[in-house]
Design a protein around this motif. Sequence first.
Motif, short mmCIF file in Angstrom:
data_model
loop_
_atom_site.label_atom_id
_atom_site.label_comp_id
_atom_site.label_asym_id
_atom_site.label_seq_id
_atom_site.Cartn_x
_atom_site.Cartn_y
_atom_site.Cartn_z
N SER A 130 5.97 15.93 16.44
CA SER A 130 5.82 15.19 15.19
C SER A 130 4.36 15.17 14.76
N TYR A 131 4.16 15.31 13.47
CA TYR A 131 2.83 15.23 12.88
C TYR A 131 2.78 13.99 12.01
N VAL A 132 1.90 13.08 12.35
CA VAL A 132 1.78 11.82 11.64
C VAL A 132 0.51 11.88 10.79
N ARG A 133 0.62 11.42 9.56
CA ARG A 133 -0.54 11.41 8.66
C ARG A 133 -0.87 9.97 8.31
N ASN A 134 -2.16 9.67 8.29
CA ASN A 134 -2.64 8.38 7.85
C ASN A 134 -3.38 8.59 6.54
N ALA A 135 -2.76 8.23 5.44
CA ALA A 135 -3.36 8.39 4.12
C ALA A 135 -4.10 7.13 3.69
N GLY A 190 8.96 31.03 -4.02
CA GLY A 190 10.21 30.37 -4.37
C GLY A 190 11.06 29.92 -3.20
N TYR A 191 10.81 30.43 -2.01
CA TYR A 191 11.66 30.10 -0.88
C TYR A 191 11.03 29.11 0.09
N THR A 192 9.87 28.58 -0.25
CA THR A 192 9.19 27.67 0.65
C THR A 192 9.09 26.28 0.02
N ALA A 193 9.36 25.28 0.83
CA ALA A 193 9.21 23.90 0.38
C ALA A 193 7.73 23.55 0.31
N PHE A 194 7.39 22.61 -0.55
CA PHE A 194 6.01 22.14 -0.64
C PHE A 194 6.03 20.71 -1.15
N GLU A 195 4.91 20.04 -0.96
CA GLU A 195 4.81 18.67 -1.47
C GLU A 195 3.44 18.44 -2.06
N MET A 196 3.39 17.42 -2.93
CA MET A 196 2.13 17.05 -3.58
C MET A 196 1.98 15.54 -3.52
N ASP A 197 0.77 15.13 -3.23
CA ASP A 197 0.45 13.71 -3.17
C ASP A 197 0.39 13.16 -4.59
N ALA A 198 1.22 12.19 -4.89
CA ALA A 198 1.28 11.60 -6.23
C ALA A 198 0.70 10.19 -6.26
N THR A 199 0.19 9.69 -5.15
CA THR A 199 -0.22 8.29 -5.04
C THR A 199 -1.27 7.90 -6.08
N ASN A 227 0.82 -1.21 0.00
CA ASN A 227 0.00 0.00 0.00
C ASN A 227 0.86 1.27 0.00
N PRO A 228 1.72 1.42 -0.99
CA PRO A 228 2.63 2.56 -0.96
C PRO A 228 1.92 3.90 -1.13
N HIS A 229 2.51 4.89 -0.53
CA HIS A 229 2.04 6.28 -0.63
C HIS A 229 3.20 7.09 -1.23
N ALA A 230 2.92 7.88 -2.26
CA ALA A 230 3.98 8.63 -2.96
C ALA A 230 3.73 10.13 -2.84
N ARG A 231 4.79 10.86 -2.52
CA ARG A 231 4.73 12.31 -2.45
C ARG A 231 5.90 12.89 -3.23
N LEU A 232 5.63 13.93 -3.99
CA LEU A 232 6.69 14.71 -4.62
C LEU A 232 7.01 15.86 -3.67
N VAL A 233 8.26 15.94 -3.23
CA VAL A 233 8.67 16.97 -2.29
C VAL A 233 9.60 17.93 -3.02
N PHE A 234 9.18 19.18 -3.10
CA PHE A 234 9.94 20.24 -3.75
C PHE A 234 10.55 21.12 -2.66
#
Length: 172
Positions: free
Chosen positions: A163-168, A72-81, A43-50
């Motif tokens: 810590s922040y834990v996410r359950n996707a 431009g100076y802030t990191a972000f991520e997108m769920d690619a699952t 059950n993999p979960h994929a995120r693109l982290v920029f």
Amino acid sequence: PAHVPRSWNEVDVPHCWPTDPRYPYTGPAWYRRTFTVQTAIPNPHARLVFHGVFYRSRVWLNGRLLGEHEGGYTAFEMDATRWIQWKGQNTLAIEVDNSWSTNTLPGARIGPLAEQQVYPWWEYGGIVRPLELVITGPVYTARQRVISTPDLVSGGATINITSYVRNAGNEP
């Protein structure tokens, strides 16, 4: 994904196109990459982290728009699952736009002369910090904060971790 860019140049990411003599340009530009994924995680979960894209970006995976980001100076991520191909080839396309106006960084000043209307500003543009595909199980640490406060007298320290834990996934 079916588009084969014949006239595109290869660059190494991180990349800032205005510092590359081939691209003295302000405006939208494109990055494209194909890749395959191999994982044994159930059950993999994929995120693109920029970690930094300057300045506005739109991200597609396999022809599907994942999302947009500004800053431009802030990191972000997108769920690619949902759109990643776990078997076979994937195509990642990123439109990056370093155009600016009075509503974006750096902003503009008001003045009757051209030299009074803009700040002395370098138009950084590109994927200026690393980008990574992170594959985890459906439950993962989304982010964490570690604060250490040294005690120079005792030689020790106090460490506070949040810590922040996410359950996707669908399981509790």
